[in-house]
Every structure is written in structure tokens, then in C-alpha cells.
Design a protein around this motif. Sequence first.
Motif, mmCIF file in Angstrom:
data_model
loop_
_atom_site.group_PDB
_atom_site.id
_atom_site.type_symbol
_atom_site.label_atom_id
_atom_site.label_comp_id
_atom_site.label_asym_id
_atom_site.label_seq_id
_atom_site.Cartn_x
_atom_site.Cartn_y
_atom_site.Cartn_z
ATOM 1 N N GLU A 80 37.900 -13.301 -39.324
ATOM 2 C CA GLU A 80 37.693 -12.656 -38.016
ATOM 3 C C GLU A 80 36.567 -11.632 -38.075
ATOM 4 O OE1 GLU A 80 40.286 -12.190 -39.966
ATOM 5 O OE2 GLU A 80 40.434 -10.021 -40.292
ATOM 6 N N ARG A 81 36.189 -11.233 -39.281
ATOM 7 C CA ARG A 81 35.130 -10.226 -39.433
ATOM 8 C C ARG A 81 33.774 -10.868 -39.730
ATOM 9 N NH1 ARG A 81 37.558 -5.013 -42.787
ATOM 10 N NH2 ARG A 81 39.535 -4.823 -41.675
ATOM 11 N N GLY A 82 33.767 -12.191 -39.954
ATOM 12 C CA GLY A 82 32.499 -12.860 -40.248
ATOM 13 C C GLY A 82 32.702 -13.946 -41.292
ATOM 14 N N VAL A 83 31.604 -14.536 -41.721
ATOM 15 C CA VAL A 83 31.630 -15.624 -42.687
ATOM 16 C C VAL A 83 31.151 -15.087 -44.035
ATOM 17 C CG1 VAL A 83 30.706 -17.912 -43.246
ATOM 18 C CG2 VAL A 83 31.172 -17.303 -40.867
ATOM 19 N N CYS A 84 31.827 -15.462 -45.110
ATOM 20 C CA CYS A 84 31.406 -14.974 -46.425
ATOM 21 C C CYS A 84 31.621 -16.041 -47.480
ATOM 22 C CB CYS A 84 32.194 -13.712 -46.785
ATOM 23 S SG CYS A 84 33.921 -13.993 -47.201
ATOM 24 N N LEU A 113 33.221 -7.974 -46.409
ATOM 25 C CA LEU A 113 33.808 -7.959 -45.062
ATOM 26 C C LEU A 113 34.992 -6.999 -44.962
ATOM 27 C CD1 LEU A 113 33.833 -11.795 -44.219
ATOM 28 C CD2 LEU A 113 32.188 -10.061 -43.443
ATOM 29 N N GLY A 148 29.440 -20.347 -34.794
ATOM 30 C CA GLY A 148 28.079 -20.020 -35.259
ATOM 31 C C GLY A 148 27.641 -20.940 -36.388
ATOM 32 N N ILE A 188 35.724 -18.408 -43.328
ATOM 33 C CA ILE A 188 35.445 -17.967 -41.949
ATOM 34 C C ILE A 188 36.559 -17.014 -41.544
ATOM 35 C CG2 ILE A 188 35.007 -18.684 -39.583
ATOM 36 C CD1 ILE A 188 34.436 -21.531 -40.689
ATOM 37 N N GLU A 193 34.894 -17.967 -32.954
ATOM 38 C CA GLU A 193 33.515 -17.551 -32.639
ATOM 39 C C GLU A 193 32.626 -17.610 -33.884
ATOM 40 O OE1 GLU A 193 33.720 -14.398 -28.907
ATOM 41 O OE2 GLU A 193 33.701 -13.632 -30.959
ATOM 42 N N ASN A 194 33.150 -17.106 -34.994
ATOM 43 C CA ASN A 194 32.343 -17.082 -36.227
ATOM 44 C C ASN A 194 32.122 -18.499 -36.762
ATOM 45 O OD1 ASN A 194 32.118 -14.256 -36.181
ATOM 46 N ND2 ASN A 194 34.089 -14.010 -37.192
ATOM 47 N N ARG A 236 38.361 -14.831 -32.841
ATOM 48 C CA ARG A 236 37.134 -14.407 -33.543
ATOM 49 C C ARG A 236 36.767 -15.377 -34.670
ATOM 50 N NH1 ARG A 236 38.048 -7.840 -33.960
ATOM 51 N NH2 ARG A 236 38.145 -7.448 -31.697
ATOM 52 N N ILE A 237 37.772 -15.927 -35.338
ATOM 53 C CA ILE A 237 37.480 -16.961 -36.339
ATOM 54 C C ILE A 237 36.784 -18.126 -35.642
ATOM 55 C CG2 ILE A 237 38.541 -18.727 -37.798
ATOM 56 C CD1 ILE A 237 40.627 -16.609 -38.629
#
Length: 375
Positions: free
Chosen positions: A353-357, A367, A155, A351, A151-152, A148-149
Motif C-alpha cells: 500500500e506504500r509502493g512497490v519494492c 517503505l 502503475g 506491491i 493503484e500501485n 492502494r495496492i
Amino acid sequence: MTSAGRGLYLRRMKVDGTPYRTIWLGADGTTVQVIDQTLLPHQFVVRDWRTMEDAERGIRTMIVRGAPLIGAAAAYGMALAMARDDSDAMLTQAYTTLMASRPTAVNLRWALDDLRNLLAPLPHAKRADAAYRRAAEICDEDAEICRRIGENGLGLIRKLKPKGDRINALTHCNAGWLATVDWGTALAPIYQAHNAGIPIHVWVDETRPRNQGASLTAWELAKHGVPHTVIADNAGGHLMQRGQVDFCITGTDRTTRRGDVCNKIGTYLKALAAHDNGIPFYVGLPYPSIDWTIEDGAAIPIEERHASEVSRIAGRTASGEVVTVDVLPEGSPAANPAFDVTPARLVTALITERGVCPASEAGLLSLYPEQSQAA
Ligand SMILES: CSC[C@H]1O[C@H](OP(=O)(O)O)[C@H](O)[C@@H]1O
């Protein structure tokens, strides 16, 4: 045990056609097998761990290394301990011994707390199987977190406007699949970009003194067919000044709740150069590498490793023999701090696993809202 439980859930990285993870359960269901990273890139050797002491030694001597992998290895170390002696005394001894193996990566504490909290209330006869099962789950969870990291991070890469005909990334140390169970953290977005057909090239910091970049990251990227160039640690700033770097990305051994990032020695210098040149500096950050108990990175214990890692270097002779040679004058002392802390102000984004912040407490709590009461 399910196939997932035996760590077969995800094995994306191939070594000469054979899919591997960095750690897995042997065919006998109790032996733990690992890739000996001290021998790469010159030799590919799988080691068998049969005791908790094998695991402790493997972490301490960096047969396995990388924050997430250290956590997974400690979890299996606890399982090996329980298989031999499921007493409360051994549970405490294994926790203490494994915790002392390396001080900086918070994943070690995260994994050992997880196993101790699971095992302590259990009937002793159930502890070994529960420990093996949980260790395998941690491996599967790590692989999924890293995917997931990737994938994020992909992006973010897709939004970049490269300065040249391909995207040029710069990475420090090894935060690839060898530092985790699968995929990696810093390298996961790069693998996913490459797999998606995005033209990407990686400047690989050699990362003195143990050369995790030259020996491990370059090896990984070559095996996966990702274009890369190994550089001296001191070349990165020059490449950034010359417009040859589109973004920097690293892993982390421990990130504080306000976003200070502790990582391999030299990371801070790369972040300074990136900041000075207006280049994004990203950090691949899995949940188990966040230390919610501290704000200021200055509180993170920095591992001081043996001076011989600076004064000696390993290599392969023309005849293929692996040797170690001295590189310092006789009697010259050497200091070897293994990590440094990059303040959050120098980190463009985390970055996870739950998204980028953003690298801030507010960013991380957006997150991980469940952590807001932990302050
Ligand atoms: C996926 S983070 C890996 C992290 O661990 C490395 O340190 P070491 O090789 O000493 O275990 C380095 O700091 C990497 O960024």
C-alpha cells in the motif's frame, strides 16, 4: 457509530448489482455477517455469527479465508467474545482460541495482538464497544490498503509491453476481494486495470485441492466482467513457455522481513516457472501480512489440512445439486500441506500500500523505515 465504522466505507464489488464486502456488522449492531465461501460458486449464502465460537469455526472451516479477511474475522470474533463476557479470562481465552484457528496467515496474530493491546487496559464495561469499533476500523483500513495496492500495481501494469493484443496475467489461489474485506491484493491491480479500460485477461489457476481459483477467483472476475480462463494448476508453466503470460501475481499469507513469501501451495512452482521464462512475478503485500519477526521463510508454520480436502471434491450436478465425491482409490492416503514458501530471489517485486519494492529487507525497510529498529 459512523458509516465508516459500520464498514460501509468502501464496497466496490457488486454481486448481481448489490455492493458487498466479505464481512460486515448486522443491523442489530452485534451480529457479524459473512459470505459463506465454502458454498461459492454454486450458492451465495450469508451467515450470521453471534459468538466467538462462530467466528473461530468460520475461520477454521474456511467459511471465510484469505489472510486479510482472517484477520478482520478474528477481530470481530474478539468483539463477539467481549459482548458476552468482558472479563480478563475471556480476553485470554478468545485470543488463544482464535489464534489456534489457522497457523499460517500472520494477519491473525496481527489483528489479535491489536485487539488485545487495545482491550487489556480498558475498563471491562468499555471493551465490547471498543472491540466492535476497532474491528470495523480494521475492515476499513484493509479496504483502503487494498485499494492502494491496486493503484500501485496498476502503475506496474501500465509499464508492461504485452506480448499480444491484451495483457495476460496469471494468478494462483484467490487473493481477490473474497480474500480481503474489499478489492483484494493480487486482484486489486487487475480490477483497477480493467476499470481503467486496459485490455487484461487472467489465467486462473484452479488451485487444488480446495479450488479457490476455480471456485472463488473465477466467480469474482466473472461478476466484475474481467475476461479470464480457468486452467489446471499444471498448465501455467506451459503457457509461460508459449509466451501467453505477461506477468504472474499472487497474494501472501505471510511475508518475512527479507521478502520470502508464504502463500497457497503451488505458488512456489509458479514462481520457478516464471523465473525460468523471464516473466515478472509480483506479490500483493498488505502491511498486516508482513512478519517482521522472522527473516527465513522456512520458519513459517505451514498448515497441514485434512486429507479429505485432497481425496474429495465438491461440484454441482446437472440438476443443480451440490455434491461431494471421492476422487482417490479406497484407502489411498493423501497429504495436504496448504502453503509453501517462495524465496525472495524468485519474487520480482512486492506491491504494498506504500509502493512497490524489491523482495528484500532493504526494499521493505525503504517503505517501512519505522521497522528498521525492530530487527
Ligand atoms: C490476500 S492473500 C489470500 C491468501 O490466502 C489464501 O489461503 P486460504 O484460501 O487457505 O486462506 C491464499 O494463500 C491466498 O493467497
